[in-house]
Design a protein around this motif. Structure first.
Motif, PDB file in Angstrom:
ATOM      1  N   ALA A  79     -46.949  92.554  22.438  1.00  0.00           N
ATOM      2  CA  ALA A  79     -47.692  91.142  22.371  1.00  0.00           C
ATOM      3  C   ALA A  79     -47.841  90.971  21.093  1.00  0.00           C
ATOM      4  O   ALA A  79     -47.919  89.853  20.492  1.00  0.00           O
ATOM      5  CB  ALA A  79     -48.933  91.229  23.166  1.00  0.00           C
ATOM      6  N   THR A  80     -48.274  91.999  20.103  1.00  0.00           N
ATOM      7  CA  THR A  80     -48.425  91.855  18.774  1.00  0.00           C
ATOM      8  C   THR A  80     -47.080  91.426  17.966  1.00  0.00           C
ATOM      9  O   THR A  80     -47.065  90.396  17.013  1.00  0.00           O
ATOM     10  CB  THR A  80     -48.807  93.288  18.026  1.00  0.00           C
ATOM     11  OG1 THR A  80     -50.097  93.689  18.577  1.00  0.00           O
ATOM     12  CG2 THR A  80     -49.086  93.108  16.545  1.00  0.00           C
ATOM     13  N   LEU A  81     -46.036  91.864  18.599  1.00  0.00           N
ATOM     14  CA  LEU A  81     -44.747  91.566  17.906  1.00  0.00           C
ATOM     15  C   LEU A  81     -44.602  90.246  18.004  1.00  0.00           C
ATOM     16  O   LEU A  81     -44.067  89.250  17.464  1.00  0.00           O
ATOM     17  CB  LEU A  81     -43.702  92.324  18.313  1.00  0.00           C
ATOM     18  CG  LEU A  81     -42.064  92.035  17.970  1.00  0.00           C
ATOM     19  CD1 LEU A  81     -42.291  92.030  16.297  1.00  0.00           C
ATOM     20  CD2 LEU A  81     -41.049  93.139  18.347  1.00  0.00           C
ATOM     21  N   LYS A  92     -44.081  84.498  16.297  1.00  0.00           N
ATOM     22  CA  LYS A  92     -44.468  83.026  16.172  1.00  0.00           C
ATOM     23  C   LYS A  92     -44.965  82.739  15.029  1.00  0.00           C
ATOM     24  O   LYS A  92     -44.785  81.526  14.321  1.00  0.00           O
ATOM     25  CB  LYS A  92     -45.545  82.950  17.075  1.00  0.00           C
ATOM     26  CG  LYS A  92     -45.049  83.056  18.680  1.00  0.00           C
ATOM     27  CD  LYS A  92     -46.235  82.707  19.508  1.00  0.00           C
ATOM     28  CE  LYS A  92     -46.908  81.375  19.786  1.00  0.00           C
ATOM     29  NZ  LYS A  92     -47.681  81.049  20.639  1.00  0.00           N
ATOM     30  N   GLN A  93     -45.660  83.634  14.219  1.00  0.00           N
ATOM     31  CA  GLN A  93     -46.375  83.286  12.877  1.00  0.00           C
ATOM     32  C   GLN A  93     -44.815  82.901  11.994  1.00  0.00           C
ATOM     33  O   GLN A  93     -45.207  82.100  11.067  1.00  0.00           O
ATOM     34  CB  GLN A  93     -46.968  84.361  12.356  1.00  0.00           C
ATOM     35  CG  GLN A  93     -48.430  84.537  13.103  1.00  0.00           C
ATOM     36  CD  GLN A  93     -49.371  85.831  12.766  1.00  0.00           C
ATOM     37  OE1 GLN A  93     -48.552  86.742  11.893  1.00  0.00           O
ATOM     38  NE2 GLN A  93     -50.548  85.869  13.106  1.00  0.00           N
ATOM     39  N   LEU A  94     -43.851  84.007  11.968  1.00  0.00           N
ATOM     40  CA  LEU A  94     -42.870  83.734  11.317  1.00  0.00           C
ATOM     41  C   LEU A  94     -42.177  82.498  11.505  1.00  0.00           C
ATOM     42  O   LEU A  94     -41.706  81.787  10.359  1.00  0.00           O
ATOM     43  CB  LEU A  94     -41.815  85.017  11.527  1.00  0.00           C
ATOM     44  CG  LEU A  94     -42.177  86.359  10.774  1.00  0.00           C
ATOM     45  CD1 LEU A  94     -41.141  87.380  11.390  1.00  0.00           C
ATOM     46  CD2 LEU A  94     -42.527  86.218   9.402  1.00  0.00           C
ATOM     47  N   GLU A 151     -43.667  92.336   5.070  1.00  0.00           N
ATOM     48  CA  GLU A 151     -43.850  92.732   6.259  1.00  0.00           C
ATOM     49  C   GLU A 151     -42.804  91.834   7.160  1.00  0.00           C
ATOM     50  O   GLU A 151     -42.167  92.236   8.289  1.00  0.00           O
ATOM     51  CB  GLU A 151     -45.100  92.344   6.789  1.00  0.00           C
ATOM     52  CG  GLU A 151     -45.289  92.664   8.264  1.00  0.00           C
ATOM     53  CD  GLU A 151     -46.892  92.132   8.614  1.00  0.00           C
ATOM     54  OE1 GLU A 151     -47.009  90.975   8.652  1.00  0.00           O
ATOM     55  OE2 GLU A 151     -47.794  93.082   9.040  1.00  0.00           O
ATOM     56  N   ALA A 152     -42.446  90.582   7.059  1.00  0.00           N
ATOM     57  CA  ALA A 152     -41.615  89.751   7.452  1.00  0.00           C
ATOM     58  C   ALA A 152     -40.306  90.104   7.475  1.00  0.00           C
ATOM     59  O   ALA A 152     -39.321  90.139   8.590  1.00  0.00           O
ATOM     60  CB  ALA A 152     -41.708  88.194   7.162  1.00  0.00           C
ATOM     61  N   ALA A 153     -39.917  90.492   6.254  1.00  0.00           N
ATOM     62  CA  ALA A 153     -38.417  91.102   5.922  1.00  0.00           C
ATOM     63  C   ALA A 153     -38.215  92.232   7.056  1.00  0.00           C
ATOM     64  O   ALA A 153     -36.997  92.402   7.557  1.00  0.00           O
ATOM     65  CB  ALA A 153     -38.069  91.318   4.570  1.00  0.00           C
TER      66      ALA A 153
END
Length: 434
Positions: free
Chosen positions: A422-424, A429-431, A395-397
């Motif tokens: 907002a979700t993006l 931020k999590q990445l 998902e991150a990639a």
């Protein structure tokens, strides 16, 4: 084998006398009473010389000289006619005839003419074959032990008449080695005939190898010589023989056993004295076990096997081969800096020498006549990114890839990902771990 003569003459008595005389002289004479029959015979069979009358029932023999020369520049042509006209003689020579005789012909004198003309034709063929072979490059010999073994075995192959099987990955130079063996053999001045078995399958390959007669199949509108005919006295090179279908393997095995064959749709047997060299990038022994290749055919083609090692197993040769390739590309003085050599030797070259040549050609194009630099070899030695090991990493990639494609525009990236802005932002931020 006897020299085969095509005699084109409409007078039956003259044909009878010439056939009888030259048969006693050790020739095989094939008769044609007109140009139609002559054209059919010449298209479908191999001849060493042509004896040609000019005044024929269906046309002028001078025009047939053009037909012959379109297909064979070296075959000897002797014109025989009842017309002792000097302009006709001059025209026949201008069109490509080797000699001109006027009837009545003295058979003994004609035999002398024929013998000399055959000698000239043989020299022409040898010269043409030599010129073609001169254009081929030498194998990239080196001091590497594996290549020294290859050279030793190649010389043994050149000194013999035995069938040779050359194995190795795509791009290792199997075709170049086959030509070297032919060129250094006793057949080196004769034809080297090549066919790639992976490019033609089934009936198409059979037609190419054996030839066909008119009407053998729907599209066979004329007789056609096969490669076995052309390779007579020379070498037949079957590249990628592992791709030859079982339906072709059986009749080809019979050719190797008997040295004679039939064209498709024909009943007449034709002899061919050829030397066979084959090559493959496949595991033929494994194919035999899987019933994909005939074991008896394998026994026939691999009396001597030569294996060409891949480039990754002899990386010390890469600088030598690269400089030789630059020479072949008309850039013999162009330096290869240490940084570039490190790139070249650090790469595994799955396409072997062929890929190396392609990379050098592209680099020369990018250099535009200047010195070669590392950026001209972009992609070599760059390891691929590690594969994601979890759903989160996948998902991150994907998110990072879409952001890059969107030029960093979050709104556009969110739209392409079908998520809210907002979700993006939250995912980003999590990445970042914040």
């Amino acid at each position: 084998m006897k020299n085969r003569i095509l005699l084109i003459e409409d007078e039956a008595a003259t044909r009878f006398g010439l056939v009888r005389y030259f048969a006693r002289e050790g020739y095989e004479v094939v008769e044609a009473e007109d140009l139609t029959v002559a054209a059919r015979l010449f298209a479908s069979e191999r001849f060493d010389a042509v004896l040609l009358d000019i005044n024929l029932p269906d046309g002028n023999g001078l025009n047939f000289i053009d037909t012959i020369r379109e297909h064979d520049q070296a075959i000897p042509i002797i014109v025989i006619t009842g017309t002792g006209d000097i302009p006709v003689a001059v025209e026949s020579m201008q069109r490509g005839a080797d000699n001109f005789l006027v009837k009545p012909v003295d058979n003994a004198g004609l035999a002398i003419f024929l013998r000399k003309t055959l000698e000239i034709g043989s020299l022409k063929r040898r010269q043409a074959a030599h010129q073609r072979l001169e254009r081929h490059k030498e194998p990239f010999w080196s001091v590497h032990h594996a290549m020294q073994v290859v050279r030793e075995h190649a010389q043994i192959a050149a000194d013999s008449e035995s069938p040779v099987l050359i194995t190795g990955e795509t791009g290792t130079g199997k075709g170049v080695l086959a030509r070297w063996i032919h060129r250094n053999s006793r057949r080196g001045q004769d034809e080297f005939v090549e066919v790639n078995c992976s490019g033609l399958r089934g009936e198409l390959l059979a037609r190419e190898i054996f030839g066909n007669v008119r009407g053998a199949f729907t599209s066979a509108d004329q007789d056609r010589k096969g490669l076995l005919d052309i390779a007579d006295h020379g070498t037949l090179f079957l590249d990628e023989i592992g791709d030859m279908g079982l339906e072709v393997q059986a009749p080809f095995l019979k050719v190797l056993e008997e040295k004679q064959y039939r064209r498709l749709g024909d009943i007449k047997l034709i002899k061919s004295d050829f030397r066979l060299i084959s090559a493959t990038n496949r595991d033929i022994a494994g194919m035999v076990q899987n019933s994909q290749f005939r074991q008896d055919l394998l026994y026939r083609i691999n009396l001597l096997t030569i294996h060409l090692p891949p480039l990754r197993e002899r990386k010390s040769d890469i600088p030598i081969i690269a400089r030789a390739l630059l020479k072949n590309l008309n850039q013999p003085e162009l330096p290869l800096p240490d940084g570039i050599l490190s790139l070249l030797t650090g790469y595994d070259w799955p396409g072997n020498i062929r890929e190396l040549k392609n990379v050098l050609e592209r680099a020369l194009l990018l250099a535009r006549g200047g010195e070669l630099r590392a950026e001209h070899f972009a992609g070599l030695g760059t390891p691929p990114p590690p594969a994601p090991s979890s759903v989160r990493e996948v998902e991150a990639a994907h998110i990072l890839s879409v952001l890059a494609e969107s030029g960093g525009n979050v709104d556009l990236a969110a739209s392409r990902l079908s998520i809210s802005r907002a979700t993006l932002y939250r995912r980003i931020k999590q990445l970042r771990g914040t």
